[in-house]
Design a protein around this motif. Structure first.
Motif, PDB file in Angstrom:
ATOM      1  N   VAL A 141      60.170  56.835  20.469  1.00  0.00           N
ATOM      2  CA  VAL A 141      61.617  56.677  20.296  1.00  0.00           C
ATOM      3  C   VAL A 141      62.126  55.498  21.121  1.00  0.00           C
ATOM      4  O   VAL A 141      62.934  54.681  20.650  1.00  0.00           O
ATOM      5  CB  VAL A 141      62.350  57.981  20.685  1.00  0.00           C
ATOM      6  CG1 VAL A 141      63.863  57.765  20.694  1.00  0.00           C
ATOM      7  CG2 VAL A 141      61.973  59.106  19.726  1.00  0.00           C
ATOM      8  N   MET A 142      61.653  55.387  22.350  1.00  0.00           N
ATOM      9  CA  MET A 142      62.088  54.291  23.217  1.00  0.00           C
ATOM     10  C   MET A 142      61.630  52.942  22.676  1.00  0.00           C
ATOM     11  O   MET A 142      62.365  51.942  22.755  1.00  0.00           O
ATOM     12  CB  MET A 142      61.555  54.506  24.637  1.00  0.00           C
ATOM     13  CG  MET A 142      62.144  55.705  25.348  1.00  0.00           C
ATOM     14  SD  MET A 142      61.373  55.985  26.973  1.00  0.00           S
ATOM     15  CE  MET A 142      62.040  54.639  27.914  1.00  0.00           C
ATOM     16  N   ALA A 143      60.420  52.882  22.131  1.00  0.00           N
ATOM     17  CA  ALA A 143      59.927  51.623  21.577  1.00  0.00           C
ATOM     18  C   ALA A 143      60.830  51.138  20.455  1.00  0.00           C
ATOM     19  O   ALA A 143      61.159  49.940  20.373  1.00  0.00           O
ATOM     20  CB  ALA A 143      58.496  51.804  21.074  1.00  0.00           C
ATOM     21  N   TRP A 163      50.415  51.790  13.153  1.00  0.00           N
ATOM     22  CA  TRP A 163      50.129  50.379  12.876  1.00  0.00           C
ATOM     23  C   TRP A 163      50.877  49.903  11.636  1.00  0.00           C
ATOM     24  O   TRP A 163      51.427  48.792  11.623  1.00  0.00           O
ATOM     25  CB  TRP A 163      48.628  50.173  12.688  1.00  0.00           C
ATOM     26  CG  TRP A 163      48.307  48.749  12.316  1.00  0.00           C
ATOM     27  CD1 TRP A 163      48.171  47.688  13.162  1.00  0.00           C
ATOM     28  CD2 TRP A 163      48.102  48.235  10.993  1.00  0.00           C
ATOM     29  NE1 TRP A 163      47.902  46.546  12.455  1.00  0.00           N
ATOM     30  CE2 TRP A 163      47.855  46.852  11.121  1.00  0.00           C
ATOM     31  CE3 TRP A 163      48.111  48.804   9.723  1.00  0.00           C
ATOM     32  CZ2 TRP A 163      47.618  46.028  10.020  1.00  0.00           C
ATOM     33  CZ3 TRP A 163      47.872  47.991   8.625  1.00  0.00           C
ATOM     34  CH2 TRP A 163      47.624  46.632   8.772  1.00  0.00           C
ATOM     35  N   LEU A 164      50.897  50.735  10.594  1.00  0.00           N
ATOM     36  CA  LEU A 164      51.625  50.352   9.381  1.00  0.00           C
ATOM     37  C   LEU A 164      53.095  50.090   9.674  1.00  0.00           C
ATOM     38  O   LEU A 164      53.699  49.161   9.117  1.00  0.00           O
ATOM     39  CB  LEU A 164      51.494  51.456   8.322  1.00  0.00           C
ATOM     40  CG  LEU A 164      50.117  51.647   7.684  1.00  0.00           C
ATOM     41  CD1 LEU A 164      50.140  52.851   6.742  1.00  0.00           C
ATOM     42  CD2 LEU A 164      49.678  50.389   6.937  1.00  0.00           C
ATOM     43  N   VAL A 195      52.300  43.333  20.107  1.00  0.00           N
ATOM     44  CA  VAL A 195      51.920  44.286  21.158  1.00  0.00           C
ATOM     45  C   VAL A 195      51.776  45.695  20.587  1.00  0.00           C
ATOM     46  O   VAL A 195      50.743  46.366  20.780  1.00  0.00           O
ATOM     47  CB  VAL A 195      52.948  44.270  22.303  1.00  0.00           C
ATOM     48  CG1 VAL A 195      52.722  45.460  23.243  1.00  0.00           C
ATOM     49  CG2 VAL A 195      52.857  42.971  23.089  1.00  0.00           C
ATOM     50  N   TYR A 196      52.808  46.159  19.873  1.00  0.00           N
ATOM     51  CA  TYR A 196      52.761  47.530  19.362  1.00  0.00           C
ATOM     52  C   TYR A 196      51.759  47.667  18.210  1.00  0.00           C
ATOM     53  O   TYR A 196      51.050  48.675  18.110  1.00  0.00           O
ATOM     54  CB  TYR A 196      54.153  47.968  18.907  1.00  0.00           C
ATOM     55  CG  TYR A 196      55.082  48.248  20.058  1.00  0.00           C
ATOM     56  CD1 TYR A 196      54.790  49.225  20.993  1.00  0.00           C
ATOM     57  CD2 TYR A 196      56.264  47.512  20.228  1.00  0.00           C
ATOM     58  CE1 TYR A 196      55.634  49.483  22.060  1.00  0.00           C
ATOM     59  CE2 TYR A 196      57.113  47.767  21.291  1.00  0.00           C
ATOM     60  CZ  TYR A 196      56.796  48.749  22.203  1.00  0.00           C
ATOM     61  OH  TYR A 196      57.631  49.001  23.262  1.00  0.00           O
ATOM     62  N   GLY A 216      43.711  44.205  13.027  1.00  0.00           N
ATOM     63  CA  GLY A 216      45.095  44.656  12.963  1.00  0.00           C
ATOM     64  C   GLY A 216      46.101  43.572  13.275  1.00  0.00           C
ATOM     65  O   GLY A 216      47.266  43.650  12.849  1.00  0.00           O
ATOM     66  N   LEU A 217      45.680  42.546  14.022  1.00  0.00           N
ATOM     67  CA  LEU A 217      46.565  41.432  14.352  1.00  0.00           C
ATOM     68  C   LEU A 217      46.520  40.326  13.309  1.00  0.00           C
ATOM     69  O   LEU A 217      47.296  39.358  13.395  1.00  0.00           O
ATOM     70  CB  LEU A 217      46.200  40.853  15.720  1.00  0.00           C
ATOM     71  CG  LEU A 217      46.448  41.767  16.926  1.00  0.00           C
ATOM     72  CD1 LEU A 217      45.941  41.100  18.196  1.00  0.00           C
ATOM     73  CD2 LEU A 217      47.932  42.112  17.055  1.00  0.00           C
ATOM     74  N   ALA A 218      45.626  40.429  12.334  1.00  0.00           N
ATOM     75  CA  ALA A 218      45.456  39.373  11.341  1.00  0.00           C
ATOM     76  C   ALA A 218      46.729  39.054  10.550  1.00  0.00           C
ATOM     77  O   ALA A 218      46.916  37.893  10.151  1.00  0.00           O
ATOM     78  CB  ALA A 218      44.319  39.748  10.387  1.00  0.00           C
TER      79      ALA A 218
END
Length: 302
Positions: A57-59, A144-145, A180-181, A241-243
């Motif tokens: 929630v904070m993110a 991630w999605l 980052v996330y 995942g960063l691609a």
């Protein structure tokens, strides 16, 4: 004849696995004390899940306004009106860090115990069922999605709508937050998926030829003690995942390097995961980093 042979192979596999599990039993039966009382598992697990939910929630509550609002318009706890990107990350990351530790300890105690003897700390627990283990992949993958492709597309839409405060350059804070996330979620997805592959391969080896009766010091250290095989898979999935980021910035070189490095690390991790049987240890056992080589779990050659 085939049925008799299958029965014989099954019996030998069970006996071999029992021999490999002897160290696990000796770890639990040696003179030791509970590091954390097992009855506290539900408190730790419940508090950990709540902290992770709070961090989520904070993110969202911190990152979205920071990315799309005008500077000076934020009114959130723990940060001032003109926060830096680090100040935006610290509150949710603190909640994730504490929540992850509590969840790990609570789930471990729910399925086993943590013992402290004169040499080291030993965890003895019941391994997760394969189906439940696979289900653990879903939460970080969904995260991630949301954090990577969905958030990146949302930023693009806001920029196309004419929001001048939105900067989608490679050095923008908004893109940094997405990375980052998204990277954290990809890392966790890879770690769970790698450990599941490692478990499935080990169980197949035990069914086929029985658990090994000896151990390699190298694989004991690499695969059991440090779990480096699983972390290789996790780092590879992190890169994969960063691609979307270099792809978004139309960087063929960056995209190729990210995808190529990710595929290479995942492949290397999966190959080394297949060697866990050579560590000579059963599933459901772990030892702390400090003092592990001096413990009764140190590999013994036949």
């Amino acid at each position: 004849m085939a049925a008799k042979k299958a029965t014989k192979n099954g019996a030998s596999a069970r006996k071999a696995f029992a021999r490999a599990s002897a160290r696990k039993d000796s770890a639990a039966n040696t003179e030791s004390a509970e590091l954390i009382p097992r009855r506290w598992w539900w408190v730790l697990l419940g508090a950990g899940v709540l902290m992770i939910a709070l961090g989520t929630v904070m993110a969202a509550a911190y990152s979205i306004p920071y990315a799309i609002d005008e500077p000076g318009s934020m009114e959130l706890p723990f940060v001032d009106e003109y926060p830096t990107v680090v100040e935006i990350l610290l509150p949710p990351f603190f909640a994730f860090f504490i929540g992850g530790i509590l969840t790990f300890l609570g789930e471990l105690l729910r399925r086993g115990t943590m013992l402290k003897n004169e040499a080291t700390n030993v965890s003895v627990f019941r391994p997760l069922h394969v189906v439940v283990h696979a289900a653990w992949i879903v939460p970080p993958f969904v995260a991630w999605l949301i954090a990577m492709p969905w958030a990146l597309s949302l930023l693009v839409q806001n920029a196309d709508a004419g929001q001048d405060a939105m900067i989608l350059g490679a050095d923008s804070d908004a893109v940094f937050l997405v990375g980052v996330y998204g990277g954290l979620a990809a890392l966790m997805t890879g770690a769970v998926a790698g450990s599941l592959f490692k478990k499935l391969w080990f169980l197949a080896v035990v069914r086929r030829s029985g658990a090994p009766e000896s151990s390699s010091a190298f694989w004991w250290s690499f695969s059991f003690y440090w779990r480096l095989d699983v972390w290789l898979v996790a780092l590879g999935v992190l890169m994969l995942g960063l691609a979307p980021l270099p792809l978004h910035f139309s960087s063929p070189g960056g995209t190729a390097a990210t995808l190529g490095g990710g595929v290479a690390l995942v492949a290397l991790g999966l190959v080394t995961c297949t060697q866990y049987a050579r560590a000579g240890m059963p599933l459901g056992l772990g030892t702390s980093v400090s003092g592990g080589y001096r413990s009764l779990l140190t590999p013994r050659r036949p």
